[in-house]
Design a protein around this motif. Structure first.
Motif, PDB file in Angstrom:
ATOM      1  N   TRP A  14       0.595  -1.090  -0.305  1.00  0.00           N
ATOM      2  CA  TRP A  14       0.230  -0.318   0.168  1.00  0.00           C
ATOM      3  C   TRP A  14       0.801   1.312  -0.746  1.00  0.00           C
ATOM      4  O   TRP A  14       0.706   2.007  -0.793  1.00  0.00           O
ATOM      5  CB  TRP A  14      -0.521  -0.017   1.542  1.00  0.00           C
ATOM      6  CG  TRP A  14      -1.318   1.071   1.615  1.00  0.00           C
ATOM      7  CD1 TRP A  14      -2.540   1.753   0.527  1.00  0.00           C
ATOM      8  CD2 TRP A  14      -1.379   1.909   2.714  1.00  0.00           C
ATOM      9  NE1 TRP A  14      -3.110   2.911   1.176  1.00  0.00           N
ATOM     10  CE2 TRP A  14      -2.502   2.948   2.045  1.00  0.00           C
ATOM     11  CE3 TRP A  14      -0.888   2.263   3.762  1.00  0.00           C
ATOM     12  CZ2 TRP A  14      -2.814   3.862   3.550  1.00  0.00           C
ATOM     13  CZ3 TRP A  14      -0.526   3.861   5.128  1.00  0.00           C
ATOM     14  CH2 TRP A  14      -1.907   3.998   4.494  1.00  0.00           C
ATOM     15  N   LYS A  18       0.536   4.724  -2.484  1.00  0.00           N
ATOM     16  CA  LYS A  18       0.384   5.506  -2.952  1.00  0.00           C
ATOM     17  C   LYS A  18       1.823   6.224  -2.944  1.00  0.00           C
ATOM     18  O   LYS A  18       1.058   7.440  -3.636  1.00  0.00           O
ATOM     19  CB  LYS A  18       0.449   5.947  -0.759  1.00  0.00           C
ATOM     20  CG  LYS A  18      -1.086   5.411  -0.024  1.00  0.00           C
ATOM     21  CD  LYS A  18      -2.094   5.933  -0.270  1.00  0.00           C
ATOM     22  CE  LYS A  18      -2.275   7.165   0.261  1.00  0.00           C
ATOM     23  NZ  LYS A  18      -3.897   8.104   0.451  1.00  0.00           N
ATOM     24  N   SER A  55      -5.219  -1.103  -3.584  1.00  0.00           N
ATOM     25  CA  SER A  55      -6.311  -0.320  -3.206  1.00  0.00           C
ATOM     26  C   SER A  55      -7.653  -1.058  -1.626  1.00  0.00           C
ATOM     27  O   SER A  55      -8.173   0.075  -1.332  1.00  0.00           O
ATOM     28  CB  SER A  55      -7.295  -0.840  -4.809  1.00  0.00           C
ATOM     29  OG  SER A  55      -8.780   0.379  -4.522  1.00  0.00           O
ATOM     30  N   ASN A  58      -5.990   0.297   1.114  1.00  0.00           N
ATOM     31  CA  ASN A  58      -6.816   1.713   1.498  1.00  0.00           C
ATOM     32  C   ASN A  58      -7.852   1.612   1.886  1.00  0.00           C
ATOM     33  O   ASN A  58      -7.949   2.403   3.053  1.00  0.00           O
ATOM     34  CB  ASN A  58      -6.513   1.954   0.229  1.00  0.00           C
ATOM     35  CG  ASN A  58      -6.440   4.102   0.147  1.00  0.00           C
ATOM     36  OD1 ASN A  58      -5.558   3.953   0.651  1.00  0.00           O
ATOM     37  ND2 ASN A  58      -7.534   3.775  -0.521  1.00  0.00           N
ATOM     38  N   GLU A  62      -8.875   3.929   5.602  1.00  0.00           N
ATOM     39  CA  GLU A  62      -9.661   4.789   5.660  1.00  0.00           C
ATOM     40  C   GLU A  62     -10.591   4.361   5.933  1.00  0.00           C
ATOM     41  O   GLU A  62     -11.137   5.438   7.204  1.00  0.00           O
ATOM     42  CB  GLU A  62      -9.895   5.182   4.218  1.00  0.00           C
ATOM     43  CG  GLU A  62      -8.869   5.642   2.994  1.00  0.00           C
ATOM     44  CD  GLU A  62      -8.958   7.091   3.480  1.00  0.00           C
ATOM     45  OE1 GLU A  62      -9.512   7.619   4.088  1.00  0.00           O
ATOM     46  OE2 GLU A  62      -7.081   7.123   3.218  1.00  0.00           O
ATOM     47  N   GLN A  76      -0.760   6.548   8.214  1.00  0.00           N
ATOM     48  CA  GLN A  76      -0.355   7.112   7.402  1.00  0.00           C
ATOM     49  C   GLN A  76       1.953   7.407   7.200  1.00  0.00           C
ATOM     50  O   GLN A  76       2.255   7.981   6.162  1.00  0.00           O
ATOM     51  CB  GLN A  76      -1.613   8.856   7.541  1.00  0.00           C
ATOM     52  CG  GLN A  76      -3.008   7.801   6.907  1.00  0.00           C
ATOM     53  CD  GLN A  76      -2.546   7.925   5.176  1.00  0.00           C
ATOM     54  OE1 GLN A  76      -1.924   8.373   4.908  1.00  0.00           O
ATOM     55  NE2 GLN A  76      -3.564   7.469   5.223  1.00  0.00           N
TER      56      GLN A  76
END
Length: 134
Positions: A14, A18, A55, A58, A62, A76
């Motif tokens: 990830w 990103k 994805s 992610n 999120e 993050q």
């Protein structure tokens, strides 16, 4: 708290996804891959980014934004921002041990989210299979 290796692997994938997305929002990096100087091992450099898995990861990260904002912030800072546990602890104003604990919590929450997602997909496939055969 011990980390879950399969989740750590997904988070590293990830992270690479990103970082490549930060180029111009289309998944293309701002600079050549040959100029990208990051402290990644040779093994990690050779592993291609699995965009589908990244994805999904992610989406899992999120999903933590509202219910677990500190865990979201740590993920993050450590992964896409590349600060590591020490940098994240300085940015957040807490001890490094707290960052490690939050990473462990994040691993378990992401693992549970992925398991729940898989169960929902299985149930939906079973419903679709039953409706197709009748």
């Amino acid at each position: 708290m011990a980390r879950l290796e399969h989740v750590v692997w997904r988070l590293r994938n990830w992270e690479r996804w990103k970082v490549s997305m930060n180029g111009n929002g289309l998944g293309f990096a701002r600079q050549s891959a040959f100029l990208y100087d990051r402290n990644l091992s040779d093994r990690e450099l050779r592993v291609p980014v699995d965009e589908v898995e990244a994805s999904i990861t992610n989406d899992a990260v999120e999903a933590l934004k509202v219910p677990r904002p500190r865990v979201y912030e740590v993920l993050q800072l450590v992964y896409p921002f590349g600060l590591g546990p020490n940098g994240a602890s300085k940015r957040m104003g807490c001890a490094v041990s707290n960052v490690h604990a939050l990473l462990g919590v994040g691993d378990r929450l992401i693992s549970a989210w992925l398991t729940e997602r898989e169960e929902k997909q299985r149930a939906a496939a079973e419903i679709a299979k039953r409706s197709f055969t009748t």
